[in-house]
Write an enzyme that holds these catalytic residues in place. Structure first.
Site, PDB file in Angstrom:
ATOM      1  N   HIS A  55      31.769  38.041  33.439  1.00 35.74           N
ATOM      2  CA  HIS A  55      30.645  37.720  34.247  1.00 35.74           C
ATOM      3  C   HIS A  55      29.900  38.764  34.908  1.00 35.74           C
ATOM      4  CE1 HIS A  55      31.525  33.350  34.452  1.00 35.74           C
ATOM      5  NE2 HIS A  55      32.830  33.853  33.976  1.00 35.74           N
ATOM      6  N   ASN A 128      30.859  27.032  36.427  1.00 30.86           N
ATOM      7  CA  ASN A 128      30.125  27.289  35.269  1.00 30.86           C
ATOM      8  C   ASN A 128      29.016  26.419  35.103  1.00 30.86           C
ATOM      9  OD1 ASN A 128      31.385  29.707  34.371  1.00 30.86           O
ATOM     10  ND2 ASN A 128      32.890  28.602  33.315  1.00 30.86           N
ATOM     11  N   TYR A 338      40.735  35.920  41.963  1.00 29.62           N
ATOM     12  CA  TYR A 338      39.805  36.820  42.389  1.00 29.62           C
ATOM     13  C   TYR A 338      39.758  37.796  43.360  1.00 29.62           C
ATOM     14  CZ  TYR A 338      37.344  33.574  38.846  1.00 29.62           C
ATOM     15  OH  TYR A 338      36.953  32.980  37.858  1.00 29.62           O
TER      16      TYR A 338
END
Ligand code: NDP
Ligand code: HEM
Length: 499
Positions: A55, A128, A338
């Site tokens: 991304h 998404n 993350y």
């Protein structure tokens, strides 16, 4: 004449000359003591930070969520607690596989990451534009991503690697069908839906838990490019999404999405014919109808792309009271991944960067660390630097404790494909398409498979056949047509050369 502010060094002293280096004589070499020259060059060398491992190419803006239906019967989360309640947010859209300089209008899944700056801290929903994903076990995520990135020797994207992996991972069929359908190539971020994708949870004041899915439905309508249209766009403008999103908001036209949830009582999870925590599956709307909850609007561009969009750090680990995870294995892995990525990409104190700062007081006992810019400790009292303490430092709040979740089972490595139907839901999606949509799906797939070894193609077509024989047949016909066009173009070139 405009009264201009005075240029200073980074240490605040006035600068006398920002045009000419300090040299020994007019034609002479520069002096080592010209620190402003050295610092300018050194700063420039540090302007780039690592791009996101996935991304990397993205576009974002700020906005608001306004609640139209109170969800307090399901969750204590204050942002859902009253009609009219507004919560500020940031959305970053992205493609997955391309690097930072990739063209915007490439066929790929789009990221739809939202940071809600709630009254109880940040809630990040990192989704998404598709309701499902390619893999259902996080152990396969790095392998999958490697097939989307560059081949180690050729340094080019490899169709062979993609189809080799997918053809041995039938759980990817649902997402492949979505990606190569019309919705796999939106015109710009505002013309696509967003999905939280995973199953998350809500809990209410009575301690009841509900499983929940989040959907953001575009209010601009769906608009997509065909491959041919996208090729033309990319030829003219590699930043078409940035231009569209930034330009639209700058003109005061604010894109909007309707937020909907699907809610499942906790006990239902044992009754559904599919695993409701499987990220390759949706919950059919007929079983769990959508409930309209609010409207998201994007209405403010960032003033500085790097500071506010590139440095934005979204993480599924950021949740607020009333919202929880689920047993989805993929989500569990993302809860780790993350924040770890942010510490590497942005540094230990990435949450002190203004765009990531919650809009509430942050009070904890973490200490020190590189680039600690908040005065060393966040307890508001330098004697309260451990816990428990007798000096008024922050304490836990038991009222926000999540209800216990019963978990049973022997620890083992269970085959996630056992007894799992990977074909039924892709079939339901295939059946939604009209003939023209199916034709474009076949063409897009045939083009994406061009040049891949036959053995891999046959293995993949066998899976498409199990979805619907017409699906495999359609791709075969599209491949034959593509091969025919290639032959025609070679013979055209040969005849042109002969003339
Ligand atoms: P429904 O007919 O009730 O819902 C169909 C869903 O599919 C709608 O959310 C719609 O989104 C979306 N959709 C419509 N056309 C397309 C398209 N061309 N490409 C991708 N999505 C499309 O059916 P079910 O709930 O029974 O689901 C059937 C299939 O629809 C699923 O297998 C799944 O692939 C797909 N789907 C289902 C979703 C769900 O949460 N149940 C969500 C998204 C897709 P919209 O309202 O924006 O038109
Ligand atoms: C970005 C890991 C699955 C959506 C990222 C990043 C990592 C990552 C490391 C880069 C973060 C950064 O540097 O800021 C993973 C892992 C997954 C997974 C380990 C599975 C085990 C998913 C799924 C979705 C998703 C299922 C969507 C439902 C996103 C989005 C971003 C992102 C939208 C970009 C966020 C932004 O705009 O900054 N992922 N991911 N990922 N991922 Fe995932």
């Amino acid at each position: 004449m405009i009264d201009k502010p005075r240029l200073t060094t980074s240490a605040g002293a006035p600068v006398s000359d920002n045009q000419n280096s300090e040299t020994a004589g007019a034609r002479g070499p520069v002096l080592l003591q010209d620190y402003q020259l050295l610092e300018k060059l050194a700063h420039q060398n540090r302007e780039r930070i690592p791009e996101r491992v996935v991304h990397a190419k993205g576009w974002g803006a700020y906005g608001t969520l306004t609640i139209t239906k109170d969800l307090s019967q399901y969750t204590i989360a204050k942002l859902f607690g009253a009609v009219g309640k507004k919560t500020d947010l940031l959305i970053r859209f992205s493609t997955v596989a391309g690097e930072m300089g990739a063209a915007d209008a490439e066929r790929d899944v789009r990221g739809f990451a939202i940071k809600f700056y709630t009254d109880e801290g940040n809630w990040d929903l990192v989704g998404n534009n598709t309701p499902v994903f390619f893999v259902r076990d996080p152990l396969k995520f790095p392998d999958f991503i490697h097939t989307q990135k560059r081949h180690p020797r050729t340094n080019m994207r490899s169709k062979t690697a993609m189809w080799d992996f997918w053809s041995q991972s039938p759980e990817s069929l649902h997402q492949i069908t979505t990606l190569f359908s019309d919705r796999g190539l939106p015109v710009a971020p505002m013309y696509m839906n967003g999905y939280g994708s995973h199953t998350y949870s809500f809990w209410n004041e009575k301690g009841e838990r509900f499983w929940v899915k989040f959907h953001f439905k575009t209010l601009q309508g769906h608009k997509h490019y065909t491959n041919a249209e996208a090729e033309k766009i990319i030829g003219q403008d590699r930043e078409s999404y940035q231009a569209h999103l930034f330009g639209t908001i700058d003109r005061g036209e604010f894109p909007r999405w309707r937020l909907e949830v699907q809610i499942m009582p906790e006990a239902d999870a044992d009754k559904t014919p599919y695993n409701p925590f499987d990220l390759t599956k949706v919950w059919p709307h007929a079983d769990y109808p959508v409930i309209e909850v609010g409207v998201v609007e994007l209405n403010r561009n960032a003033d500085n792309y790097f500071a506010e969009i590139e440095q934005a750090a979204f993480s599924p680990s950021n949740k607020v009271p009333g919202i929880g995870y689920s047993p989805d294995k993929m989500l569990q892995a993302r809860v780790f991944s993350y924040a770890d990525a942010h510490r590497y990409r942005l540094g230990t104190h990435y949450e002190s960067i203004p765009v990531n700062q919650p809009k509430v007081a942050v009070q904890h006992y973490h200490r020190d660390g590189q680039m600690n810019v908040y005065g060393g400790i966040k307890t508001g009292n330098s004697d309260a630097y451990y816990e428990p303490n007798s000096f008024g430092g922050p304490v836990e709040d038991k009222s926000v404790k999540e209800p216990p979740l019963r978990i049973v089972g022997d620890a083992d490595r269970y085959n996630h494909r056992d007894g799992n139907d990977d074909y039924g839901q892709p079939r339901a999606l295939f059946n939604l398409f009209d003939d023209a949509q199916k034709g474009r799906l076949f063409d897009n797939l045939a083009a994406a498979m061009d040049g891949v070894p036959d053995e891999i193609i046959e293995r993949q077509l066998a899976h498409f056949h199990l979805i619907d024989p017409a699906y495999a047949q359609g791709i075969r016909a599209a491949r034959a047509a593509l091969a025919g066009q290639a032959k025609d173009s070679i013979s055209d070139q040969e005849s042109a050369a002969a003339e």
